[in-house]
Design a protein around this motif. Sequence first.
Motif, short mmCIF file in Angstrom:
data_model
loop_
_atom_site.label_atom_id
_atom_site.label_comp_id
_atom_site.label_asym_id
_atom_site.label_seq_id
_atom_site.Cartn_x
_atom_site.Cartn_y
_atom_site.Cartn_z
N ASN A 27 0.83 -1.20 0.00
CA ASN A 27 0.00 0.00 0.00
C ASN A 27 0.87 1.25 0.00
N PHE A 28 0.37 2.30 -0.62
CA PHE A 28 1.04 3.59 -0.58
C PHE A 28 0.63 4.33 0.70
N PRO A 29 1.41 5.30 1.15
CA PRO A 29 1.01 6.08 2.32
C PRO A 29 -0.35 6.73 2.14
N VAL A 30 -1.14 6.71 3.20
CA VAL A 30 -2.49 7.25 3.15
C VAL A 30 -2.45 8.77 3.31
N VAL A 31 -3.25 9.46 2.51
CA VAL A 31 -3.46 10.90 2.66
C VAL A 31 -4.90 11.09 3.14
N ARG A 32 -5.07 11.76 4.27
CA ARG A 32 -6.42 11.98 4.81
C ARG A 32 -6.43 13.34 5.48
N GLU A 33 -7.25 14.26 4.99
CA GLU A 33 -7.20 15.65 5.44
C GLU A 33 -8.60 16.21 5.69
N ALA A 34 -8.72 17.05 6.69
CA ALA A 34 -9.91 17.87 6.87
C ALA A 34 -9.77 19.07 5.93
N ILE A 35 -10.71 19.23 5.01
CA ILE A 35 -10.53 20.23 3.95
C ILE A 35 -11.03 21.62 4.36
N GLY A 36 -11.65 21.72 5.53
CA GLY A 36 -12.13 23.02 5.96
C GLY A 36 -13.38 23.49 5.25
N HIS A 37 -14.15 22.55 4.72
CA HIS A 37 -15.39 22.87 4.01
C HIS A 37 -16.36 21.73 4.26
N LYS A 77 -6.10 8.91 13.07
CA LYS A 77 -5.42 9.20 14.33
C LYS A 77 -6.41 9.78 15.33
N GLY A 78 -6.44 9.21 16.52
CA GLY A 78 -7.33 9.69 17.56
C GLY A 78 -8.58 8.86 17.74
N LYS A 79 -9.05 8.19 16.70
CA LYS A 79 -10.23 7.35 16.84
C LYS A 79 -9.91 6.16 17.76
N GLN A 80 -10.93 5.67 18.46
CA GLN A 80 -10.74 4.52 19.34
C GLN A 80 -12.09 3.88 19.67
N GLU A 81 -12.17 2.57 19.48
CA GLU A 81 -13.41 1.85 19.76
C GLU A 81 -13.32 0.95 20.99
N VAL A 82 -12.12 0.43 21.28
CA VAL A 82 -11.98 -0.52 22.38
C VAL A 82 -10.87 -0.06 23.32
N GLU A 83 -10.97 -0.48 24.57
CA GLU A 83 -9.95 -0.15 25.57
C GLU A 83 -8.60 -0.71 25.15
N ALA A 84 -7.55 0.09 25.29
CA ALA A 84 -6.22 -0.36 24.89
C ALA A 84 -5.80 -1.62 25.63
N ALA A 85 -6.27 -1.78 26.86
CA ALA A 85 -5.92 -2.97 27.65
C ALA A 85 -6.41 -4.26 27.00
N GLN A 107 -0.26 0.88 9.33
CA GLN A 107 -1.49 1.64 9.58
C GLN A 107 -2.05 1.32 10.95
N SER A 108 -1.98 0.07 11.34
CA SER A 108 -2.54 -0.35 12.62
C SER A 108 -1.95 0.43 13.78
N ILE A 109 -0.64 0.63 13.77
CA ILE A 109 0.03 1.27 14.91
C ILE A 109 0.02 2.79 14.83
N THR A 110 -0.45 3.34 13.71
CA THR A 110 -0.46 4.80 13.57
C THR A 110 -1.87 5.38 13.48
N ILE A 111 -2.77 4.73 12.74
CA ILE A 111 -4.13 5.25 12.61
C ILE A 111 -5.18 4.22 12.99
N GLY A 112 -4.77 3.00 13.34
CA GLY A 112 -5.71 1.95 13.69
C GLY A 112 -5.91 1.83 15.18
N GLU A 113 -6.62 0.78 15.58
CA GLU A 113 -6.92 0.58 16.99
C GLU A 113 -5.66 0.39 17.83
N ALA A 114 -4.60 -0.17 17.22
CA ALA A 114 -3.36 -0.43 17.97
C ALA A 114 -2.59 0.83 18.32
N GLN A 115 -2.94 1.97 17.71
CA GLN A 115 -2.20 3.21 17.99
C GLN A 115 -2.18 3.53 19.49
#
Length: 321
Positions: A36-46, A224-232, A246-254
């Motif tokens: 996979n290529f690096p993901v680009v994901r941005e809030a566009i302000g609109h 980044k920042g989303k979370q569904e389950v307790e890290a424990a 992706q898992s360790i940066t934007i996924g649940e494992a972050q």
Amino acid sequence: MLIVPERDIADLMTRDAAFDAVERVFAAMAAGDAYNFPVVREAIGHEEALYGFKGGFDQSGLTLGLKAGGYWPNNLEKRGIINHQSTIFLFDPDTGKVKAMIGGNLLTALRTAAASSVSIKHLARPDAKVIGMIGAGHQATFQLRAALEQRNFEKVIGWNYHPDMLPNIEKIATEAGVPFEAVELEGMRQADVIISITSAFAPSLMADHVAPGTHVACMGTDTKGKQEVEAALLAKAAVFTDEVAQSITIGEAQHAVAQGLIAEADVAQLGAVINGTDAGRTSEDQITLFDGTGVGLQDLAVAAAVVDLAVEQGIAIEVDF
């Protein structure tokens, strides 16, 4: 260039075809034949929109391309169209010329459901009888339909931040002839499989809500920042994912990684289980967890499959480009 419009996807793509495409691409990723290529994901302000790109290249299937799109939270209320909007583009890996443009909305829903379904096939206990759903939105219905095909489930239980939405998944259970029960989060301990599909930024499913031997598929965290389950919970589980980076940066494992509860080396690829190079579940009482972050190669795999079907059926639109 071939065009397969969104309106034609429902008549072309099946859950079985999506499952096969996703399973194959996970295996190719783990074998080093696709990346996979690096993901680009941005809030566009609109319009409070999130917009981005996911792409990659599958050497084994010679599939190259990207998905462009994102989340427009006001679409349904303002315009009567779904909030998630995306389009997939495929390119000829030999020449770089564009090959196809495909509607990506339904395909995204099908590939996301297929990913959790693949994880259930390879990681859930064979005798799993009760499936729990955390979340009851549009995507949850796709998740449940696909999951019910993987085991002989005898009961569906569900919880949602907004209980008035639970009839969405109750309807799917009823159609499948499986009884449904709304539960509090503590009631998830009766589940053998749990699918979490929310857009939360704070955990709802805690470690003590999950019984030994359960398989958990976390399908909502892709930012980044989303979370569904307790890290424990991840510290208690054998953790698998579609894409480790992706898992360790934007996924649940972050969150578990950031808190030092697990390390990158503790996260395995689901594709390795499919290929037989990872044992996967090693005991009946082991908790397994799939961190489904959503990768571009999933989108490309289902898009390539639907283009082939569109050509076979004479539905694909050809334009000079």
